[in-house]
Scaffold this motif. Structure first.
Motif, PDB file in Angstrom:
ATOM      1  N   ARG A 164      45.954  37.400 -85.917  1.00 21.87           N
ATOM      2  CA  ARG A 164      44.987  36.819 -86.851  1.00 21.87           C
ATOM      3  C   ARG A 164      43.673  36.487 -86.175  1.00 21.87           C
ATOM      4  NH1 ARG A 164      43.473  31.217 -88.979  1.00 21.87           N
ATOM      5  NH2 ARG A 164      44.119  30.554 -86.910  1.00 21.87           N
ATOM      6  N   ASP A 165      43.751  36.004 -84.930  1.00 24.39           N
ATOM      7  CA  ASP A 165      42.584  35.437 -84.260  1.00 24.39           C
ATOM      8  C   ASP A 165      42.600  35.853 -82.794  1.00 24.39           C
ATOM      9  OD1 ASP A 165      40.643  33.880 -83.092  1.00 24.39           O
ATOM     10  OD2 ASP A 165      41.588  31.952 -83.554  1.00 24.39           O
ATOM     11  N   PHE A 166      41.738  36.788 -82.422  1.00 20.57           N
ATOM     12  CA  PHE A 166      41.770  37.307 -81.051  1.00 20.57           C
ATOM     13  C   PHE A 166      41.347  36.257 -80.027  1.00 20.57           C
ATOM     14  CE2 PHE A 166      37.674  38.838 -82.856  1.00 20.57           C
ATOM     15  CZ  PHE A 166      36.782  38.230 -81.992  1.00 20.57           C
ATOM     16  N   PHE A 200      49.111  31.848 -96.335  1.00 25.06           N
ATOM     17  CA  PHE A 200      48.705  33.074 -95.652  1.00 25.06           C
ATOM     18  C   PHE A 200      47.272  33.515 -95.974  1.00 25.06           C
ATOM     19  CE2 PHE A 200      48.739  37.736 -95.004  1.00 25.06           C
ATOM     20  CZ  PHE A 200      49.120  37.777 -93.671  1.00 25.06           C
ATOM     21  N   GLU A 201      46.913  33.549 -97.246  1.00 17.48           N
ATOM     22  CA  GLU A 201      45.590  34.077 -97.618  1.00 17.48           C
ATOM     23  C   GLU A 201      44.449  33.228 -97.050  1.00 17.48           C
ATOM     24  OE1 GLU A 201      44.703  36.933 -98.929  1.00 17.48           O
ATOM     25  OE2 GLU A 201      46.773  37.610 -99.112  1.00 17.48           O
ATOM     26  N   PRO A 202      44.434  31.913 -97.263  1.00 19.70           N
ATOM     27  CA  PRO A 202      43.348  31.121 -96.649  1.00 19.70           C
ATOM     28  C   PRO A 202      43.417  31.076 -95.128  1.00 19.70           C
ATOM     29  CG  PRO A 202      44.876  29.704 -97.877  1.00 19.70           C
ATOM     30  CD  PRO A 202      45.232  31.106 -98.204  1.00 19.70           C
ATOM     31  N   TRP A 203      44.634  31.163 -94.589  1.00 21.79           N
ATOM     32  CA  TRP A 203      44.809  31.198 -93.127  1.00 21.79           C
ATOM     33  C   TRP A 203      44.107  32.419 -92.550  1.00 21.79           C
ATOM     34  CZ3 TRP A 203      48.715  34.174 -90.175  1.00 21.79           C
ATOM     35  CH2 TRP A 203      48.910  33.714 -88.867  1.00 21.79           C
ATOM     36  N   CYS A 204      44.243  33.554 -93.213  1.00 25.56           N
ATOM     37  CA  CYS A 204      43.540  34.775 -92.782  1.00 25.56           C
ATOM     38  C   CYS A 204      42.042  34.688 -93.080  1.00 25.56           C
ATOM     39  CB  CYS A 204      44.129  35.998 -93.476  1.00 25.56           C
ATOM     40  SG  CYS A 204      45.818  36.404 -92.970  1.00 25.56           S
ATOM     41  N   ALA A 205      41.714  34.122 -94.243  1.00 20.85           N
ATOM     42  CA  ALA A 205      40.308  34.055 -94.660  1.00 20.85           C
ATOM     43  C   ALA A 205      39.476  33.189 -93.720  1.00 20.85           C
ATOM     44  CB  ALA A 205      40.213  33.527 -96.087  1.00 20.85           C
ATOM     45  N   LYS A 208      38.061  35.323 -91.392  1.00 23.55           N
ATOM     46  CA  LYS A 208      37.424  36.500 -91.996  1.00 23.55           C
ATOM     47  C   LYS A 208      38.116  37.791 -91.553  1.00 23.55           C
ATOM     48  CE  LYS A 208      32.839  34.476 -92.732  1.00 23.55           C
ATOM     49  NZ  LYS A 208      33.162  33.093 -92.410  1.00 23.55           N
ATOM     50  N   LEU A 209      39.438  37.759 -91.611  1.00 19.46           N
ATOM     51  CA  LEU A 209      40.235  38.895 -91.157  1.00 19.46           C
ATOM     52  C   LEU A 209      40.025  40.092 -92.080  1.00 19.46           C
ATOM     53  CD1 LEU A 209      42.272  39.153 -88.785  1.00 19.46           C
ATOM     54  CD2 LEU A 209      44.095  38.848 -90.449  1.00 19.46           C
ATOM     55  N   SER A 210      39.791  41.266 -91.501  1.00 16.27           N
ATOM     56  CA  SER A 210      39.583  42.472 -92.306  1.00 16.27           C
ATOM     57  C   SER A 210      40.884  42.870 -92.995  1.00 16.27           C
ATOM     58  CB  SER A 210      39.099  43.619 -91.414  1.00 16.27           C
ATOM     59  OG  SER A 210      40.141  44.019 -90.532  1.00 16.27           O
ATOM     60  N   GLU A 211      40.776  43.643 -94.063  1.00 16.75           N
ATOM     61  CA  GLU A 211      41.970  44.079 -94.802  1.00 16.75           C
ATOM     62  C   GLU A 211      42.928  44.891 -93.926  1.00 16.75           C
ATOM     63  OE1 GLU A 211      43.384  43.465 -97.847  1.00 16.75           O
ATOM     64  OE2 GLU A 211      41.896  41.855 -97.886  1.00 16.75           O
ATOM     65  N   LYS A 213      43.425  44.705 -90.712  1.00 18.62           N
ATOM     66  CA  LYS A 213      44.097  43.796 -89.776  1.00 18.62           C
ATOM     67  C   LYS A 213      45.059  42.874 -90.510  1.00 18.62           C
ATOM     68  CE  LYS A 213      40.714  43.937 -86.048  1.00 18.62           C
ATOM     69  NZ  LYS A 213      39.741  43.182 -85.226  1.00 18.62           N
ATOM     70  N   LYS A 214      44.684  42.465 -91.704  1.00 21.25           N
ATOM     71  CA  LYS A 214      45.585  41.622 -92.503  1.00 21.25           C
ATOM     72  C   LYS A 214      46.832  42.414 -92.892  1.00 21.25           C
ATOM     73  CE  LYS A 214      44.631  40.102 -96.745  1.00 21.25           C
ATOM     74  NZ  LYS A 214      44.013  39.314 -97.831  1.00 21.25           N
ATOM     75  N   ASN A 215      46.658  43.689 -93.169  1.00 16.65           N
ATOM     76  CA  ASN A 215      47.805  44.548 -93.497  1.00 16.65           C
ATOM     77  C   ASN A 215      48.731  44.710 -92.293  1.00 16.65           C
ATOM     78  OD1 ASN A 215      46.864  44.888 -96.096  1.00 16.65           O
ATOM     79  ND2 ASN A 215      45.828  46.836 -95.669  1.00 16.65           N
ATOM     80  N   ASP A 216      48.142  44.860 -91.113  1.00 14.04           N
ATOM     81  CA  ASP A 216      48.958  44.953 -89.884  1.00 14.04           C
ATOM     82  C   ASP A 216      49.752  43.669 -89.653  1.00 14.04           C
ATOM     83  OD1 ASP A 216      47.987  47.485 -89.395  1.00 14.04           O
ATOM     84  OD2 ASP A 216      46.493  46.837 -87.909  1.00 14.04           O
ATOM     85  N   LEU A 217      49.104  42.547 -89.879  1.00 24.24           N
ATOM     86  CA  LEU A 217      49.752  41.250 -89.709  1.00 24.24           C
ATOM     87  C   LEU A 217      50.885  41.081 -90.724  1.00 24.24           C
ATOM     88  CD1 LEU A 217      49.965  38.439 -88.481  1.00 24.24           C
ATOM     89  CD2 LEU A 217      47.969  37.756 -89.830  1.00 24.24           C
ATOM     90  N   THR A 218      50.624  41.465 -91.969  1.00 29.39           N
ATOM     91  CA  THR A 218      51.656  41.399 -93.017  1.00 29.39           C
ATOM     92  C   THR A 218      52.848  42.259 -92.646  1.00 29.39           C
ATOM     93  OG1 THR A 218      49.995  40.969 -94.729  1.00 29.39           O
ATOM     94  CG2 THR A 218      52.136  41.836 -95.459  1.00 29.39           C
ATOM     95  N   LYS A 219      52.583  43.469 -92.185  1.00 31.41           N
ATOM     96  CA  LYS A 219      53.656  44.398 -91.815  1.00 31.41           C
ATOM     97  C   LYS A 219      54.509  43.802 -90.692  1.00 31.41           C
ATOM     98  CE  LYS A 219      54.321  49.282 -90.537  1.00 31.41           C
ATOM     99  NZ  LYS A 219      54.999  49.173 -89.232  1.00 31.41           N
ATOM    100  N   TYR A 220      53.855  43.211 -89.710  1.00 30.55           N
ATOM    101  CA  TYR A 220      54.585  42.613 -88.582  1.00 30.55           C
ATOM    102  C   TYR A 220      55.515  41.498 -89.080  1.00 30.55           C
ATOM    103  CZ  TYR A 220      55.561  40.176 -84.213  1.00 30.55           C
ATOM    104  OH  TYR A 220      56.201  39.577 -83.153  1.00 30.55           O
ATOM    105  N   ILE A 221      55.004  40.665 -89.975  1.00 24.60           N
ATOM    106  CA  ILE A 221      55.807  39.547 -90.483  1.00 24.60           C
ATOM    107  C   ILE A 221      56.949  40.054 -91.350  1.00 24.60           C
ATOM    108  CG2 ILE A 221      55.768  37.507 -91.984  1.00 24.60           C
ATOM    109  CD1 ILE A 221      52.886  37.008 -90.974  1.00 24.60           C
TER     110      ILE A 221
END
Length: 256
Positions: A164-166, A200-205, A208-211, A213-221
């Motif tokens: 989520r946050d590098f 999850f959504e505000p945590w990513c927002a 300002k996580l790109s779609e 990267k958010k998809n990668d994070l969702t897939k991992y979870i």
């Protein structure tokens, strides 16, 4: 790019969102930090990695002076605006590194640091600096996200935070914080563990996580083992991550 430049980049572009972030703004942990501190109104308090300025703002009416320090100038500007809007004029703002504080030895009666050390690449240096700038009998109040003692749970939480946050470096275990502080002659007086629900959504927002990267994070979870899903109480609906539960601690230590 090193981790500190990552931190400046991430927080520089997201400064305003941290001032308004519910987890940072409304957390009951902030009330607990204030309750844990012993103050008589004459203290000079240092708030390290002040972020949106919420901790400095909470303590400003209770102490003589607050110094808010942060690595990122944009965060300092956002914090200053927020705190001055609340009418507190006893706070000064200094750009500085938590691992190399620009203050003299034994300068502060109280040091605070809230929801920040997981960004520090060398937390041992940070602790050494806290110990250095505290006066004898000074209080250190630490509040940060932590990971369970189990290695798989530790790995999962730190992985999703990094995705989520590098600028995330590491959330530490409770046992590691206790060991590190006591090795530095900071005697632990009080500790509280509490749970935090991350939506999850505000945590990513917030980042300002790109779609993609958010998809990668969702897939991992989604693909993580069930026992990890159970541990973190991950709620999934229609293939979407809704929320999960992490943990944090507040520690009060005194310099001996």
């Amino acid at each position: 790019m090193d981790i500190k430049k990552d931190v400046q980049q991430q927080f520089g572009k997201n400064a305003a969102s941290y001032v308004s972030s519910p987890i940072h703004k409304d957390g009951k942990d902030l009330v607990k930090m204030v309750e844990m501190a012993i103050v008589n109104g004459q203290e000079h308090l240092l708030d390290i990695a002040t972020g949106g300025g919420h901790t400095a703002n909470a303590f400003a009416p209770l102490v003589k002076k607050v110094t808010a320090v942060d690595l990122t100038v944009e965060m300092l500007a956002a914090a200053e605006n927020f705190i001055k809007e609340n009418g507190h004029l006893n706070v000064n703002f200094v750009q500085g590194d938590a691992e190399k504080l620009p203050f003299e030895d034994k300068s502060f009666e109280i040091v605070t640091c809230r929801i920040a050390p997981h960004h520090f690449p060398n937390v041992d240096l940070f602790i050494k600096e806290v110990q250095r700038v505290l006066k004898p009998q000074g209080q250190f109040i630490l509040d940060d996200n932590v990971v369970p003692e189990n290695e798989d749970f530790d790995r999962f939480y730190n992985t999703i935070e990094k995705l989520r946050d590098f600028s995330h470096y590491r959330a530490w275990k409770k046992s590691q914080w206790i060991e590190k502080l006591e090795e530095s002659c900071l005697e632990i007086f009080e500790m509280h563990r509490f749970e935090k629900t991350f939506h999850f959504e505000p945590w990513c927002a917030n980042m300002k996580l790109s779609e993609p990267k958010k998809n990668d994070l969702t897939k991992y979870i989604l693909e993580t083992p069930q026992r990890i899903k159970d541990k973190f109480r991950i709620v999934i609906e229609d293939g979407k991550v809704i929320c999960f539960v992490g943990e944090a601690i507040i520690l009060k230590a005194v310099k001996r």
